[in-house]
Design a protein around this motif. Structure first.
Motif: not given
Length: 495
Positions: A435-449, A481-486, A492-493
């Motif tokens: 998060l230190r880049e100031g951007r949202p982060v999409l967190v995917l499971p390790e083997g996800a598409d 779980t896939t997470l979109l982190v603000r 966020a999702w």
């Protein structure tokens, strides 16, 4: 964007050149975090501060809670601030209520006791490094806004001046000029009419880092600066004295003796003052292109030490949204909808903090036998009921605060994201490093598409997070779980 370029407003219409993108009024912690975030996101920011240049050591705040430390961590500042203070793993709020912070689900399961100016110092260095422009000795005396921006009139040592911006944010405290000029009322009432503040030197300092006591009609709080002096904050119920009445050492000494049974060998004071504490909240945090945050939006009693923390989290919520609008990531009605979520998310939090801190003050100040029995009983009930105690701990620390979620959204939506371990990569090995880049982060499971990102969602927060171009990382905790982190560390999702 240069000073002379023509910008486009949120509705996509060309507008006149502006001197800056955003004016932040107030260089306290809230204003500094907001300005630093905006500048780091590529937004031109000018901070207007009526104080002369330099950090004031007359700060009132001392408590940095776990959620605020997480926000500082997301900006690479937590370690710097931690080095300036002492950590407490318990927090006593009433004579019978002690909260255990050591079990918080956070990288920072404690309360940091450090003067506010240490937090300001770290945020100021970051803001300057990011390119924020500062105008000190400047006071806002008039404000006008139109479809294209906001014009502020300033009083400066060199005479009147004007400053034009696309947006203005008032972080200028409980007497906010921005709030008043925007026409926002500040309803509420005084809770404590004569609070004593003093920075004192003690020959017999207490062993504990944070000393709090309520005896009879007296409350007193004692915390160290780390330089041989302690801050005393206290009040004597029923002894209402005007703020401009001089405060002498005998009065401070007597207050400490009544509260603690000793004055801890009080030797002298380098500063003394009085102030009153209000419970107030503006009905709205946004009027067009003018917004307010921190004490300009809400004030409450010092119980629980949440004032500075709430303001910093206001700024973290607003900064990424305002940056998305100014950069043009979202435009037109989507931009307005996004900025509206700042108020819809933070106003309920401000109200919750105001009510909670007010309840603590009223419990601590209950008069007479019946009042004392109620205070004792209330503290014991919360202390003995584990779910209530955990809830109180999570709210006061900030880690349990959450935002509302749209109907049908995943249950994690609006909740704080924990510091998930990540598969090592350029973004780091944990979420708050990413998060230190100031951007949202999409967190995917390790083997996800990689195609697991959301699409076609009308929610303005999700749309803005996607428009900003989230960084993609993979979780290393085995979660599916896939997470979109603000950028402010909230989800966020999720799917």
């Amino acid at each position: 964007m240069s000073e002379s370029t023509t910008r486009t407003d949120t509705a996509g219409r060309p507008g006149p050149a502006t001197e800056t993108d955003v004016v932040v009024v107030g260089a306290g912690p809230t204003g500094l975090l907001l300005a630093g975030d905006l500048a780091a996101a590529g937004v031109r920011v000018t901070v207007v501060e009526r104080r002369p240049e330099g950090i004031s050591n007359l700060s009132r705040a001392f408590a940095v809670h776990a959620r605020t430390l997480e926000q500082l961590d997301a900006r690479g500042l937590a370690d710097q601030v931690l080095a300036t203070g002492a950590r407490l793993d318990t927090l006593r709020l009433l004579d019978t209520l002690v909260l255990d912070l050591g079990h918080l689900p956070s990288r920072y399961p404690y309360l940091l006791v450090t003067p506010q100016y240490e937090v300001e110092r770290a945020l100021l260095e970051r803001a300057r490094a990011a390119g924020v422009t500062f105008r000190h000795d400047a006071e806002v005396t008039a404000l006008a806004q139109d479809d294209d921006g906001v014009t502020l009139t300033l009083t400066t040592p060199g005479g009147p001046a004007t400053l034009r911006a696309a947006y203005a944010v008032g972080c200028d405290g409980h007497r906010s000029a921005v709030r008043e000029l925007a026409g926002l009322p500040f309803p509420g009432q005084a809770v404590i009419r004569s609070m004593v503040l003093a920075d004192v030197r003690l020959s017999e300092p207490p062993q504990s880092v944070l000393t709090v006591s309520t005896r009879g009609d007296v409350f007193c709080f004692l915390a160290p600066f780390g330089d041989g002096y302690h801050r005393v904050i206290g009040w004597h119920w029923g002894q209402d004295v005007p703020e401009d009445t001089p405060l002498d050492l005998p009065e401070v000494r007597e207050l400490m003796r009544l509260a603690f049974g000793t004055d801890h060998g009080l030797l002298d004071a380098r500063w003394t003052s009085r102030f009153h504490s209000d419970e107030r909240q503006a009905p709205h945090y946004r009027v067009g292109r003018v917004l307010i945050a921190g004490d300009a939006a809400h004030v409450h009693s010092p119980a629980g030490g949440q004032g500075m923390n709430t303001g910093l989290q206001d700024a973290a919520n607003l900064s990424w949204k305002l940056a998305a609008v100014v950069r043009g990531d979202v435009t037109g009605s989507a931009a307005d909808a996004l900025l509206d979520t700042y108020e819809s998310e933070r106003h309920p939090i401000g109200r919750l903090v105001l009510r909670g801190s007010g309840a603590l003050v009223r419990a601590a100040s209950s008069r007479g036998v019946a009042g004392r029995v109620f205070s004792l009983f209330a503290g014991q009930v919360v202390d003995r009921l584990a779910p209530m105690k955990r809830r109180a701990t999570s709210i006061i620390s900030g880690v349990g605060l959450r935002y509302g979620r749209p109907r049908g959204a995943h249950p994690l939506t609006g909740r704080r994201a924990g510091d998930l371990p990540l598969v090592a990569g350029p973004a780091g090995t944990r979420l708050y490093e990413a998060l230190r880049e100031g951007r949202p982060v999409l967190v995917l499971p390790e083997g996800a598409d990689d195609a697991a990102a959301p699409a076609g969602i009308a929610d303005p927060v999700v749309a803005a997070a996607l428009a900003a171009g989230p960084a993609t990382v993979r979780r290393a905790d085995g979660g599916t779980t896939t997470l979109l982190v603000r950028p402010d560390g909230y989800i966020a999702w999720a799917r």
